[in-house]
Design a protein around this motif. Structure first.
Motif, mmCIF file in Angstrom:
data_model
loop_
_atom_site.group_PDB
_atom_site.id
_atom_site.type_symbol
_atom_site.label_atom_id
_atom_site.label_comp_id
_atom_site.label_asym_id
_atom_site.label_seq_id
_atom_site.Cartn_x
_atom_site.Cartn_y
_atom_site.Cartn_z
ATOM 1 N N VAL B 158 -50.596 17.274 -29.711
ATOM 2 C CA VAL B 158 -49.295 16.423 -29.644
ATOM 3 C C VAL B 158 -49.300 15.896 -28.009
ATOM 4 N N VAL B 159 -48.851 16.897 -27.124
ATOM 5 C CA VAL B 159 -48.689 16.644 -25.803
ATOM 6 C C VAL B 159 -50.070 15.757 -25.220
ATOM 7 N N ASP B 160 -51.275 16.143 -25.640
ATOM 8 C CA ASP B 160 -52.213 15.481 -25.172
ATOM 9 C C ASP B 160 -52.053 14.095 -25.457
ATOM 10 N N LEU B 161 -51.786 13.739 -26.784
ATOM 11 C CA LEU B 161 -51.652 12.263 -27.309
ATOM 12 C C LEU B 161 -50.503 11.558 -26.333
ATOM 13 N N ILE B 162 -49.303 12.053 -26.407
ATOM 14 C CA ILE B 162 -48.298 11.273 -25.711
ATOM 15 C C ILE B 162 -48.357 11.472 -24.253
ATOM 16 N N SER B 163 -49.392 12.016 -23.893
ATOM 17 C CA SER B 163 -49.266 12.111 -22.158
ATOM 18 C C SER B 163 -50.597 10.961 -21.612
ATOM 19 N N GLU B 164 -51.056 10.391 -22.770
ATOM 20 C CA GLU B 164 -52.188 9.351 -22.407
ATOM 21 C C GLU B 164 -51.635 8.526 -21.354
ATOM 22 N N ASN B 165 -52.341 8.060 -20.291
ATOM 23 C CA ASN B 165 -51.894 6.917 -19.477
ATOM 24 C C ASN B 165 -50.641 7.232 -18.626
ATOM 25 N N LYS B 166 -50.323 8.382 -18.695
ATOM 26 C CA LYS B 166 -48.909 9.012 -17.962
ATOM 27 C C LYS B 166 -49.266 9.854 -16.858
ATOM 28 N N ASN B 167 -48.672 9.926 -15.801
ATOM 29 C CA ASN B 167 -48.636 10.647 -14.657
ATOM 30 C C ASN B 167 -48.162 12.132 -15.156
ATOM 31 N N ILE B 168 -48.791 12.955 -15.559
ATOM 32 C CA ILE B 168 -48.256 14.419 -15.826
ATOM 33 C C ILE B 168 -48.369 15.330 -14.774
ATOM 34 N N ASP B 169 -47.719 16.316 -14.666
ATOM 35 C CA ASP B 169 -47.738 17.396 -13.691
ATOM 36 C C ASP B 169 -48.665 18.443 -14.143
ATOM 37 N N GLU B 170 -48.843 19.569 -13.525
ATOM 38 C CA GLU B 170 -49.682 20.578 -13.694
ATOM 39 C C GLU B 170 -49.178 21.324 -14.890
ATOM 40 N N ASP B 171 -47.634 21.687 -14.853
ATOM 41 C CA ASP B 171 -47.135 22.404 -16.010
ATOM 42 C C ASP B 171 -47.403 21.807 -17.357
ATOM 43 N N ILE B 172 -47.436 20.477 -17.608
ATOM 44 C CA ILE B 172 -47.849 20.039 -18.633
ATOM 45 C C ILE B 172 -49.414 19.986 -19.061
ATOM 46 N N LEU B 173 -50.186 20.019 -18.058
ATOM 47 C CA LEU B 173 -51.567 20.142 -18.259
ATOM 48 C C LEU B 173 -51.947 21.336 -18.669
#
Lengths: 294, 294
Positions: B158-173
């Protein structure tokens, strides 16, 4: 006994436990919890949980173990609807008068919300089996898993999907109805009876009752798709016709379909005789469902 | 001990049991059995089953109960790949050099084939628990179910899907990697150790080993997506970049990612010390996986 009140009571209990068993939306993946809850509380009739609880009570079952199982069944039902509504399947925008899951959350999340509900159903059942140290619970999971899989519900969905816009015969239509809807309803009654520690005779009778009720319910659905209005049904009518789907009505005609529902209802009633007073609620419920207009 | 031969042997055993546990294509719904088998035998590395069997053996486990569980894990992995490849998700046409499930069977059947594999995984595990009358098996199902659900693999997807084309931080990764891949690998080792009746110390060590290996494997995947060739990898390279996905490499750089893999490998090796000779295969396997180029 006020049967309608008893039905409302069982629906309310289901909703209360669903609220408990569906995790609270939180964390980075919050949106998937929202999506799972959206479809879980989108006005379902809670037919499967109610039937399961009723079978449990008909055999004299007592205790809390029935609630996680009732919720798990509803989750399996909800997941199947979410996936069934997807553009690649039935492509429905509305269900029960509300936007379908993928219309609200997008297709990717709708697929994952369905997956998550199926997975959660097993999680809940396994945890309940562990908590109660109950081998009947393991039997019940086995029955539910089998009826939800390729030799049950999914098999029915597959044949339903590949039969669109095709001339299918009565055998195939029977296969679809027996598997797509009836298998899980039958499992609800059988598993409920097993969890309630019913006798073999009682379990068999409720299994057959489930078959009759499930088939009658499905044929009734076909009938309502033709004779009901969109307002009553809460979803577009004649969707079967639009989707090029064969139904009991299109293959056998309206009158013959109504007659079949009547025969199944009689058989269902017959199965309940051994339960005497304890079968009264199921008896009323089965008549109530057959007379519905939505 | 010839470790490479032992690995090949475990892969072969997995394939043999998968062949047994996947129903033969038959009946009106034949095509779904074909679709389930297509992706199940499309060249998977069988990493999860191999790890589970190895953990089982490392704690001195004996008997047949490990095989249905190993196959169930592979089915859960395969279902997640089928759904992940769909147009609404990663939209991949190829995996391991072969067309993805929906490119062969269409999206509707691919969704159902994934559902069916997840359902079958639980069916197989429950039947095994019943057959062996084993509460360890119930514990193992519980662990696998939790790690595959919203608080594990699905949450990561889910988080992988909603994070596409977004700047995510290390915590989310970290969240994505810990949940999308690592949770199930960890479950493979923990459940294998429980099924083999390992001690609490052994179970804990293998769980931690699973965490290190899973994370290292995922970061390695990110690295290979950048430095490998399509021919070596069997799928298009730089798909993460194309899909606008943040990876360890894009966030931390190539050298730092390689360093992290090394640290995780060391930690993993440390966990195996208590197993002495019985941990040698896992030790070799972990090094073997870290040096892979595909």
């Amino acid at each position: 006994m006020n049967f309608k009140k008893e039905l409302d009571n069982k629906v309310e209990i289901t909703n209360k436990y669903l609220e408990e068993f569906l995790p609270q939306p939180q964390g980075y993946a919050k949106v998937i919890y929202d999506a799972m809850r959206y479809s879980s509380f989108a006005g379902g009739k809670r037919l499967r949980p109610v039937l399961m609880m009723s079978a449990f009570e008909a055999v004299g079952g007592v205790g809390e173990i029935i609630y996680p199982f009732a919720c798990a069944l509803e989750m399996i039902h909800t997941y199947s609807l979410i996936h069934d509504d997807l553009p690649a399947m039935d492509n429905d925008d509305y269900r029960r008068g509300k936007l379908t899951n993928h219309k609200v959350y997008g297709e990717g999340l709708a697929i994952l919300a369905g997956d998550a509900l199926l997975n959660l159903a097993f999680e809940i059942m396994i945890k309940a089996a562990k908590k109660h140290k109950s081998w009947e619970a393991i039997d019940a999971i086995d029955i539910i898993a089998s009826s939800a899989g390729v030799k049950g519900m999914i098999g029915g969905q597959v044949v339903d999907l590949i039969s669109e816009n095709k001339n299918i015969d009565e055998d195939i239509l029977h296969y679809i109805h027996e598997n797509k809807t009836t298998a899980i309803i039958q499992a609800a009654l059988k598993a409920g009876a097993i969890l309630g520690q019913g006798s073999n005779e009682e379990i068999k009778a409720l299994e057959r009752f489930g078959y009759c009720l499930g088939m009658a319910f499905q044929v009734q659905d076909d009938i309502l798709d033709v004779i009901s209005t969109q307002e009553e049904l809460g979803k577009p009518i004649k969707s079967d016709e639009r989707n090029g789907k064969a139904t009991f009505v299109s293959l056998k005609g309206l009158e013959s379909s109504k007659e079949y529902v009547k025969l199944l209802s009689q058989d269902a009633a017959h199965q309940l005789e051994i339960f005497k007073e304890k079968g009264q609620f199921l008896s009323w419920l089965s008549e109530y469902l057959m007379s519905r207009t939505y």
